[in-house]
Enzyme design. Sequence first.
Site, PDB file in Angstrom:
ATOM      1  N   ASN A   5      66.005  77.343  18.131  1.00  0.00           N
ATOM      2  CA  ASN A   5      65.002  76.314  19.061  1.00  0.00           C
ATOM      3  C   ASN A   5      63.570  75.144  17.591  1.00  0.00           C
ATOM      4  O   ASN A   5      63.048  76.627  17.198  1.00  0.00           O
ATOM      5  CB  ASN A   5      64.695  76.863  19.790  1.00  0.00           C
ATOM      6  CG  ASN A   5      63.589  75.419  20.667  1.00  0.00           C
ATOM      7  OD1 ASN A   5      64.004  75.015  20.574  1.00  0.00           O
ATOM      8  ND2 ASN A   5      62.335  76.211  21.741  1.00  0.00           N
ATOM      9  N   GLY A   6      64.698  74.529  17.780  1.00  0.00           N
ATOM     10  CA  GLY A   6      63.638  73.923  16.443  1.00  0.00           C
ATOM     11  C   GLY A   6      63.538  72.189  15.978  1.00  0.00           C
ATOM     12  O   GLY A   6      65.048  71.979  16.091  1.00  0.00           O
TER      13      GLY A   6
ATOM     14  N   LYS B 289      66.949  60.325  39.314  1.00  0.00           N
ATOM     15  CA  LYS B 289      66.143  60.815  37.387  1.00  0.00           C
ATOM     16  C   LYS B 289      67.246  59.619  36.678  1.00  0.00           C
ATOM     17  O   LYS B 289      66.334  58.639  35.381  1.00  0.00           O
ATOM     18  CB  LYS B 289      66.733  62.017  37.251  1.00  0.00           C
ATOM     19  CG  LYS B 289      65.630  62.318  35.491  1.00  0.00           C
ATOM     20  CD  LYS B 289      64.524  61.911  35.353  1.00  0.00           C
ATOM     21  CE  LYS B 289      64.050  62.098  34.182  1.00  0.00           C
ATOM     22  NZ  LYS B 289      62.574  61.585  34.081  1.00  0.00           N
TER      23      LYS B 289
ATOM     24  N   GLU C 155      56.056  54.475  41.721  1.00  0.00           N
ATOM     25  CA  GLU C 155      56.595  55.249  41.598  1.00  0.00           C
ATOM     26  C   GLU C 155      56.503  57.356  42.799  1.00  0.00           C
ATOM     27  O   GLU C 155      57.126  57.671  43.382  1.00  0.00           O
ATOM     28  CB  GLU C 155      57.626  55.938  40.666  1.00  0.00           C
ATOM     29  CG  GLU C 155      57.512  56.578  39.760  1.00  0.00           C
ATOM     30  CD  GLU C 155      58.327  56.790  38.301  1.00  0.00           C
ATOM     31  OE1 GLU C 155      59.542  56.497  38.663  1.00  0.00           O
ATOM     32  OE2 GLU C 155      58.171  56.900  36.988  1.00  0.00           O
TER      33      GLU C 155
ATOM     34  N   HIS D  18      44.987  33.077  37.224  1.00  0.00           N
ATOM     35  CA  HIS D  18      45.640  32.635  37.276  1.00  0.00           C
ATOM     36  C   HIS D  18      46.038  31.754  38.575  1.00  0.00           C
ATOM     37  O   HIS D  18      47.490  32.263  38.773  1.00  0.00           O
ATOM     38  CB  HIS D  18      46.705  32.142  36.160  1.00  0.00           C
ATOM     39  CG  HIS D  18      46.808  31.717  34.675  1.00  0.00           C
ATOM     40  ND1 HIS D  18      45.878  30.416  34.500  1.00  0.00           N
ATOM     41  CD2 HIS D  18      45.579  31.919  33.818  1.00  0.00           C
ATOM     42  CE1 HIS D  18      45.068  30.503  33.005  1.00  0.00           C
ATOM     43  NE2 HIS D  18      45.497  31.273  32.570  1.00  0.00           N
TER      44      HIS D  18
ATOM     45  N   CYS E  81      65.602  73.308  22.910  1.00  0.00           N
ATOM     46  CA  CYS E  81      66.649  74.630  23.410  1.00  0.00           C
ATOM     47  C   CYS E  81      66.023  75.414  23.810  1.00  0.00           C
ATOM     48  O   CYS E  81      65.030  75.842  23.787  1.00  0.00           O
ATOM     49  CB  CYS E  81      67.788  74.438  22.250  1.00  0.00           C
ATOM     50  SG  CYS E  81      68.286  72.900  21.093  1.00  0.00           S
TER      51      CYS E  81
ATOM     52  N   GLU F  70      53.104  50.495  32.349  1.00  0.00           N
ATOM     53  CA  GLU F  70      53.217  51.403  32.787  1.00  0.00           C
ATOM     54  C   GLU F  70      52.832  52.849  33.661  1.00  0.00           C
ATOM     55  O   GLU F  70      52.803  53.569  34.629  1.00  0.00           O
ATOM     56  CB  GLU F  70      53.581  52.542  31.344  1.00  0.00           C
ATOM     57  CG  GLU F  70      54.168  53.840  31.456  1.00  0.00           C
ATOM     58  CD  GLU F  70      55.282  54.216  32.035  1.00  0.00           C
ATOM     59  OE1 GLU F  70      56.488  53.153  32.651  1.00  0.00           O
ATOM     60  OE2 GLU F  70      55.738  55.268  32.558  1.00  0.00           O
TER      61      GLU F  70
ATOM     62  N   TRP G 264      70.110  71.688  23.962  1.00  0.00           N
ATOM     63  CA  TRP G 264      69.669  70.037  23.441  1.00  0.00           C
ATOM     64  C   TRP G 264      69.914  69.714  21.959  1.00  0.00           C
ATOM     65  O   TRP G 264      68.820  70.189  21.306  1.00  0.00           O
ATOM     66  CB  TRP G 264      68.099  70.561  24.121  1.00  0.00           C
ATOM     67  CG  TRP G 264      67.928  68.517  24.287  1.00  0.00           C
ATOM     68  CD1 TRP G 264      67.187  67.919  24.221  1.00  0.00           C
ATOM     69  CD2 TRP G 264      68.162  67.913  25.625  1.00  0.00           C
ATOM     70  NE1 TRP G 264      67.110  66.756  24.322  1.00  0.00           N
ATOM     71  CE2 TRP G 264      68.061  66.949  26.036  1.00  0.00           C
ATOM     72  CE3 TRP G 264      69.419  68.353  26.936  1.00  0.00           C
ATOM     73  CZ2 TRP G 264      67.975  66.110  27.115  1.00  0.00           C
ATOM     74  CZ3 TRP G 264      69.762  67.464  28.106  1.00  0.00           C
ATOM     75  CH2 TRP G 264      68.982  66.160  28.102  1.00  0.00           C
TER      76      TRP G 264
ATOM     77  N   LYS H  71      54.494  54.530  37.638  1.00  0.00           N
ATOM     78  CA  LYS H  71      53.960  55.416  37.765  1.00  0.00           C
ATOM     79  C   LYS H  71      52.766  56.132  38.813  1.00  0.00           C
ATOM     80  O   LYS H  71      53.747  56.843  39.415  1.00  0.00           O
ATOM     81  CB  LYS H  71      52.800  56.364  36.248  1.00  0.00           C
ATOM     82  CG  LYS H  71      53.257  56.827  34.976  1.00  0.00           C
ATOM     83  CD  LYS H  71      54.854  57.974  34.931  1.00  0.00           C
ATOM     84  CE  LYS H  71      55.854  57.828  35.341  1.00  0.00           C
ATOM     85  NZ  LYS H  71      56.748  57.048  34.286  1.00  0.00           N
TER      86      LYS H  71
ATOM     87  N   ARG I 104      65.689  74.512  29.684  1.00  0.00           N
ATOM     88  CA  ARG I 104      65.841  73.404  27.839  1.00  0.00           C
ATOM     89  C   ARG I 104      66.915  72.929  27.303  1.00  0.00           C
ATOM     90  O   ARG I 104      66.550  72.809  26.431  1.00  0.00           O
ATOM     91  CB  ARG I 104      64.906  75.064  27.316  1.00  0.00           C
ATOM     92  CG  ARG I 104      63.829  76.160  27.669  1.00  0.00           C
ATOM     93  CD  ARG I 104      63.892  76.823  26.674  1.00  0.00           C
ATOM     94  NE  ARG I 104      63.370  76.468  25.582  1.00  0.00           N
ATOM     95  CZ  ARG I 104      61.963  76.746  25.480  1.00  0.00           C
ATOM     96  NH1 ARG I 104      61.348  76.438  26.726  1.00  0.00           N
ATOM     97  NH2 ARG I 104      61.812  75.804  24.623  1.00  0.00           N
TER      98      ARG I 104
HETATM   99  O1  M6R Z   1      67.279  56.662  31.370  1.00  0.00           O
HETATM  100  P1  M6R Z   1      66.318  55.290  31.368  1.00  0.00           P
HETATM  101  O2  M6R Z   1      65.195  55.913  30.571  1.00  0.00           O
HETATM  102  O3  M6R Z   1      67.280  54.724  30.772  1.00  0.00           O
HETATM  103  O4  M6R Z   1      66.224  55.587  32.736  1.00  0.00           O
HETATM  104  C1  M6R Z   1      65.114  53.803  32.573  1.00  0.00           C
HETATM  105  C2  M6R Z   1      64.321  54.006  34.138  1.00  0.00           C
HETATM  106  O5  M6R Z   1      64.865  54.377  35.476  1.00  0.00           O
HETATM  107  C3  M6R Z   1      63.389  55.197  34.070  1.00  0.00           C
HETATM  108  O6  M6R Z   1      62.192  55.054  33.536  1.00  0.00           O
HETATM  109  C4  M6R Z   1      62.918  54.953  35.177  1.00  0.00           C
HETATM  110  O7  M6R Z   1      62.336  53.504  35.618  1.00  0.00           O
HETATM  111  C5  M6R Z   1      61.551  55.889  35.247  1.00  0.00           C
HETATM  112  N1  M6R Z   1      61.801  56.371  36.961  1.00  0.00           N
HETATM  113  C6  M6R Z   1      60.202  56.141  34.894  1.00  0.00           C
HETATM  114  O8  M6R Z   1      59.245  57.210  35.625  1.00  0.00           O
END
Ligand code: M6R
Length: 609
Positions: free
Chosen positions: A101-102, A604, A488, A504, A2, A481, A75, A485, A28
């Site tokens: 905050n905490g 996002k 994307e 395979h 926060c 993962e 938050w 990263k 924040r």
């Molecule tokens: O908000 P969410 O965790 O549900 O979002 C899921 C995905 O859209 C999200 O993880 C996306 O793959 C990110 N850009 C990964 O870095």
Amino acid sequence: MCGIFGCVLKEGNAAPIIHTSLKRLEYRGYDSVGIATLNNKEIQIKKDQGKIDEVHQRLDLNNLEGNIGIGHTRWATHGAPLKINSHPHTDCKGDIVVVHNGIIENFLELKAELQNLGHTFVSKTDTEVMAHLIEETQKQNPKLTFEQTVLESLKRIEGSYAFAILSTQEPNKIICARNESPLVIGINNQGVFCASDVPAFLSVTNQAVMINNGELVILTAEGYEIKKISDASPITRTPITIEWTPEMAVKQGYPHFMIKEIHEQPQVLRNTLRIQDHYLDLLCTFLDRANEVFLVACGTSYHACLAASYMFSKLAYLPTYPVYASEFLEQHGKSVNIDSTILAVSQSGETADTIAAVACAQQRAATVLSLTNVIGSTLTRISRVYIGTQAGPEIGVAATKTFTSQLSVLAQLALKLAKKRGKISQDEIDCLEEKLQELPNVVDTIVTTQEEKIKQLAKKYSDSKIFFFLGRGISTATAFEGRLKLMEIAYIPAIAFPAGESKHGPISLVEDGFPVVFVCPKDDTHKTTISNIMEMKARGAHIIAIIEEGDQDIKNLAEDYIEVPKDIPAVLSPIPYSVPLQLLAYYTAVEKGYDPDMPRNLAKSVTVK
Ligand code: M6R
């Protein structure tokens, strides 16, 4: 996470300055906002749920009198984003007012104790205990000053905090205190300011005093005094000049939010370890009862689910099915029923595919549990029980700190469930719990010792046309993962699969110089992973291995390696082992001249199906 702010002015009303400064702290947290001022010994408060601009439209946040005041942008961690849970919080009489905050770890014990002494609580927050604790301490020791009362009260508080507190007892001062949550003081000829972060006051002063853990600060219009919380001894610290532009300050000097958020992970992991047991217990009760458990999510959150399926199976002997939310309806929509449990994982809590999967499960009377970073999101509203992942707002589109925070909560759940089901020995549980507690420092070590090396690796491989990311066992999730990263944000095509699958089909792609990232913690899969590395090397692949520190066997085989501290149990390995992969993706994107915070074509929060 926060944002807190406070100021004592020599003259004029504090509220407009607090309002403007909270706007600068909105990154924040932004689910609720509140301001309290002190005028002629009278406390005035305006607060509500919603973004600052929305609340300002309704309440006029500038219209509060008094030259001294505190504010908060929230938050949610404890209690939904509702007006009653918005800060500032007061004691029973409304004479003491607190922003925080905490996370106060022992708030449930303190709350019960204070309720027994007759205190009435109005919110579900942990913060409110501080206001009542100060009130009670004052009642029991009427001769203490405001400062002494706060010092006494702080002795009872366990957890992380940055507090700013007002009291009608001494209406000319703000008292602040810090443990783990950031706190900084600003000073100019108009007055003195306290804030979670420099950008809050950078437009009025660049003279700042950094406050350390275990310190208390008394702010008056004349200046500030710093004292040690442990013994009230004075500390002398003069202001420093902040050279950052306001834009740089919001990112705390980092060039992008993504790298700031990668660096925040040790603190975020500390916060996730503070989740109250009873929330974890409640979720475990439902998981334990379920006939079948689906772990439902998208993107990075799906990778957390994939890792969790190994955790639940290995620790609690509970089979679970990780499912892409967008496939849930087609794959399980007909069979899911009253005996099914869905654990939905979503950073935003708003992802359309995840919400649709949950809605389908609900229609068929299944139990819906969830894990999200946004308390108050759609997901929290439609879940039977939810847990907040405590990562604070994540601004970079690429999920980083929210991924490791999800993994930490899922690991805690798996451990709780293991205990409940009696599947592994107490010694093993104790050892895993100890290792989990060490992870914030482990991640800190990785970032401190490996970042520079990873930057160089990113330079070396940034022109590659394709990558493989491979792992075995739970490291498959880490590899998935790492691949997402890189793809994307650096726009490099990459393929991830369990290393055993190479033969395979995918190995046919490998030719001289083909970069293959192997995630290889020293677990039960280590030997077979080495065989997979050999297979790849025999076809000319360049191996980039994420290894345990000092793993000579793999060092001898790999062209490049990144080291992670020793003795991380396999089930916890995705937390530290994913960090080098986040850094690799980040520096590759930067090397190629892309903005890692805003990758093309992505948002996002994906609210369309
Ligand atoms: O908000 P969410 O965790 O549900 O979002 C899921 C995905 O859209 C999200 O993880 C996306 O793959 C990110 N850009 C990964 O870095």
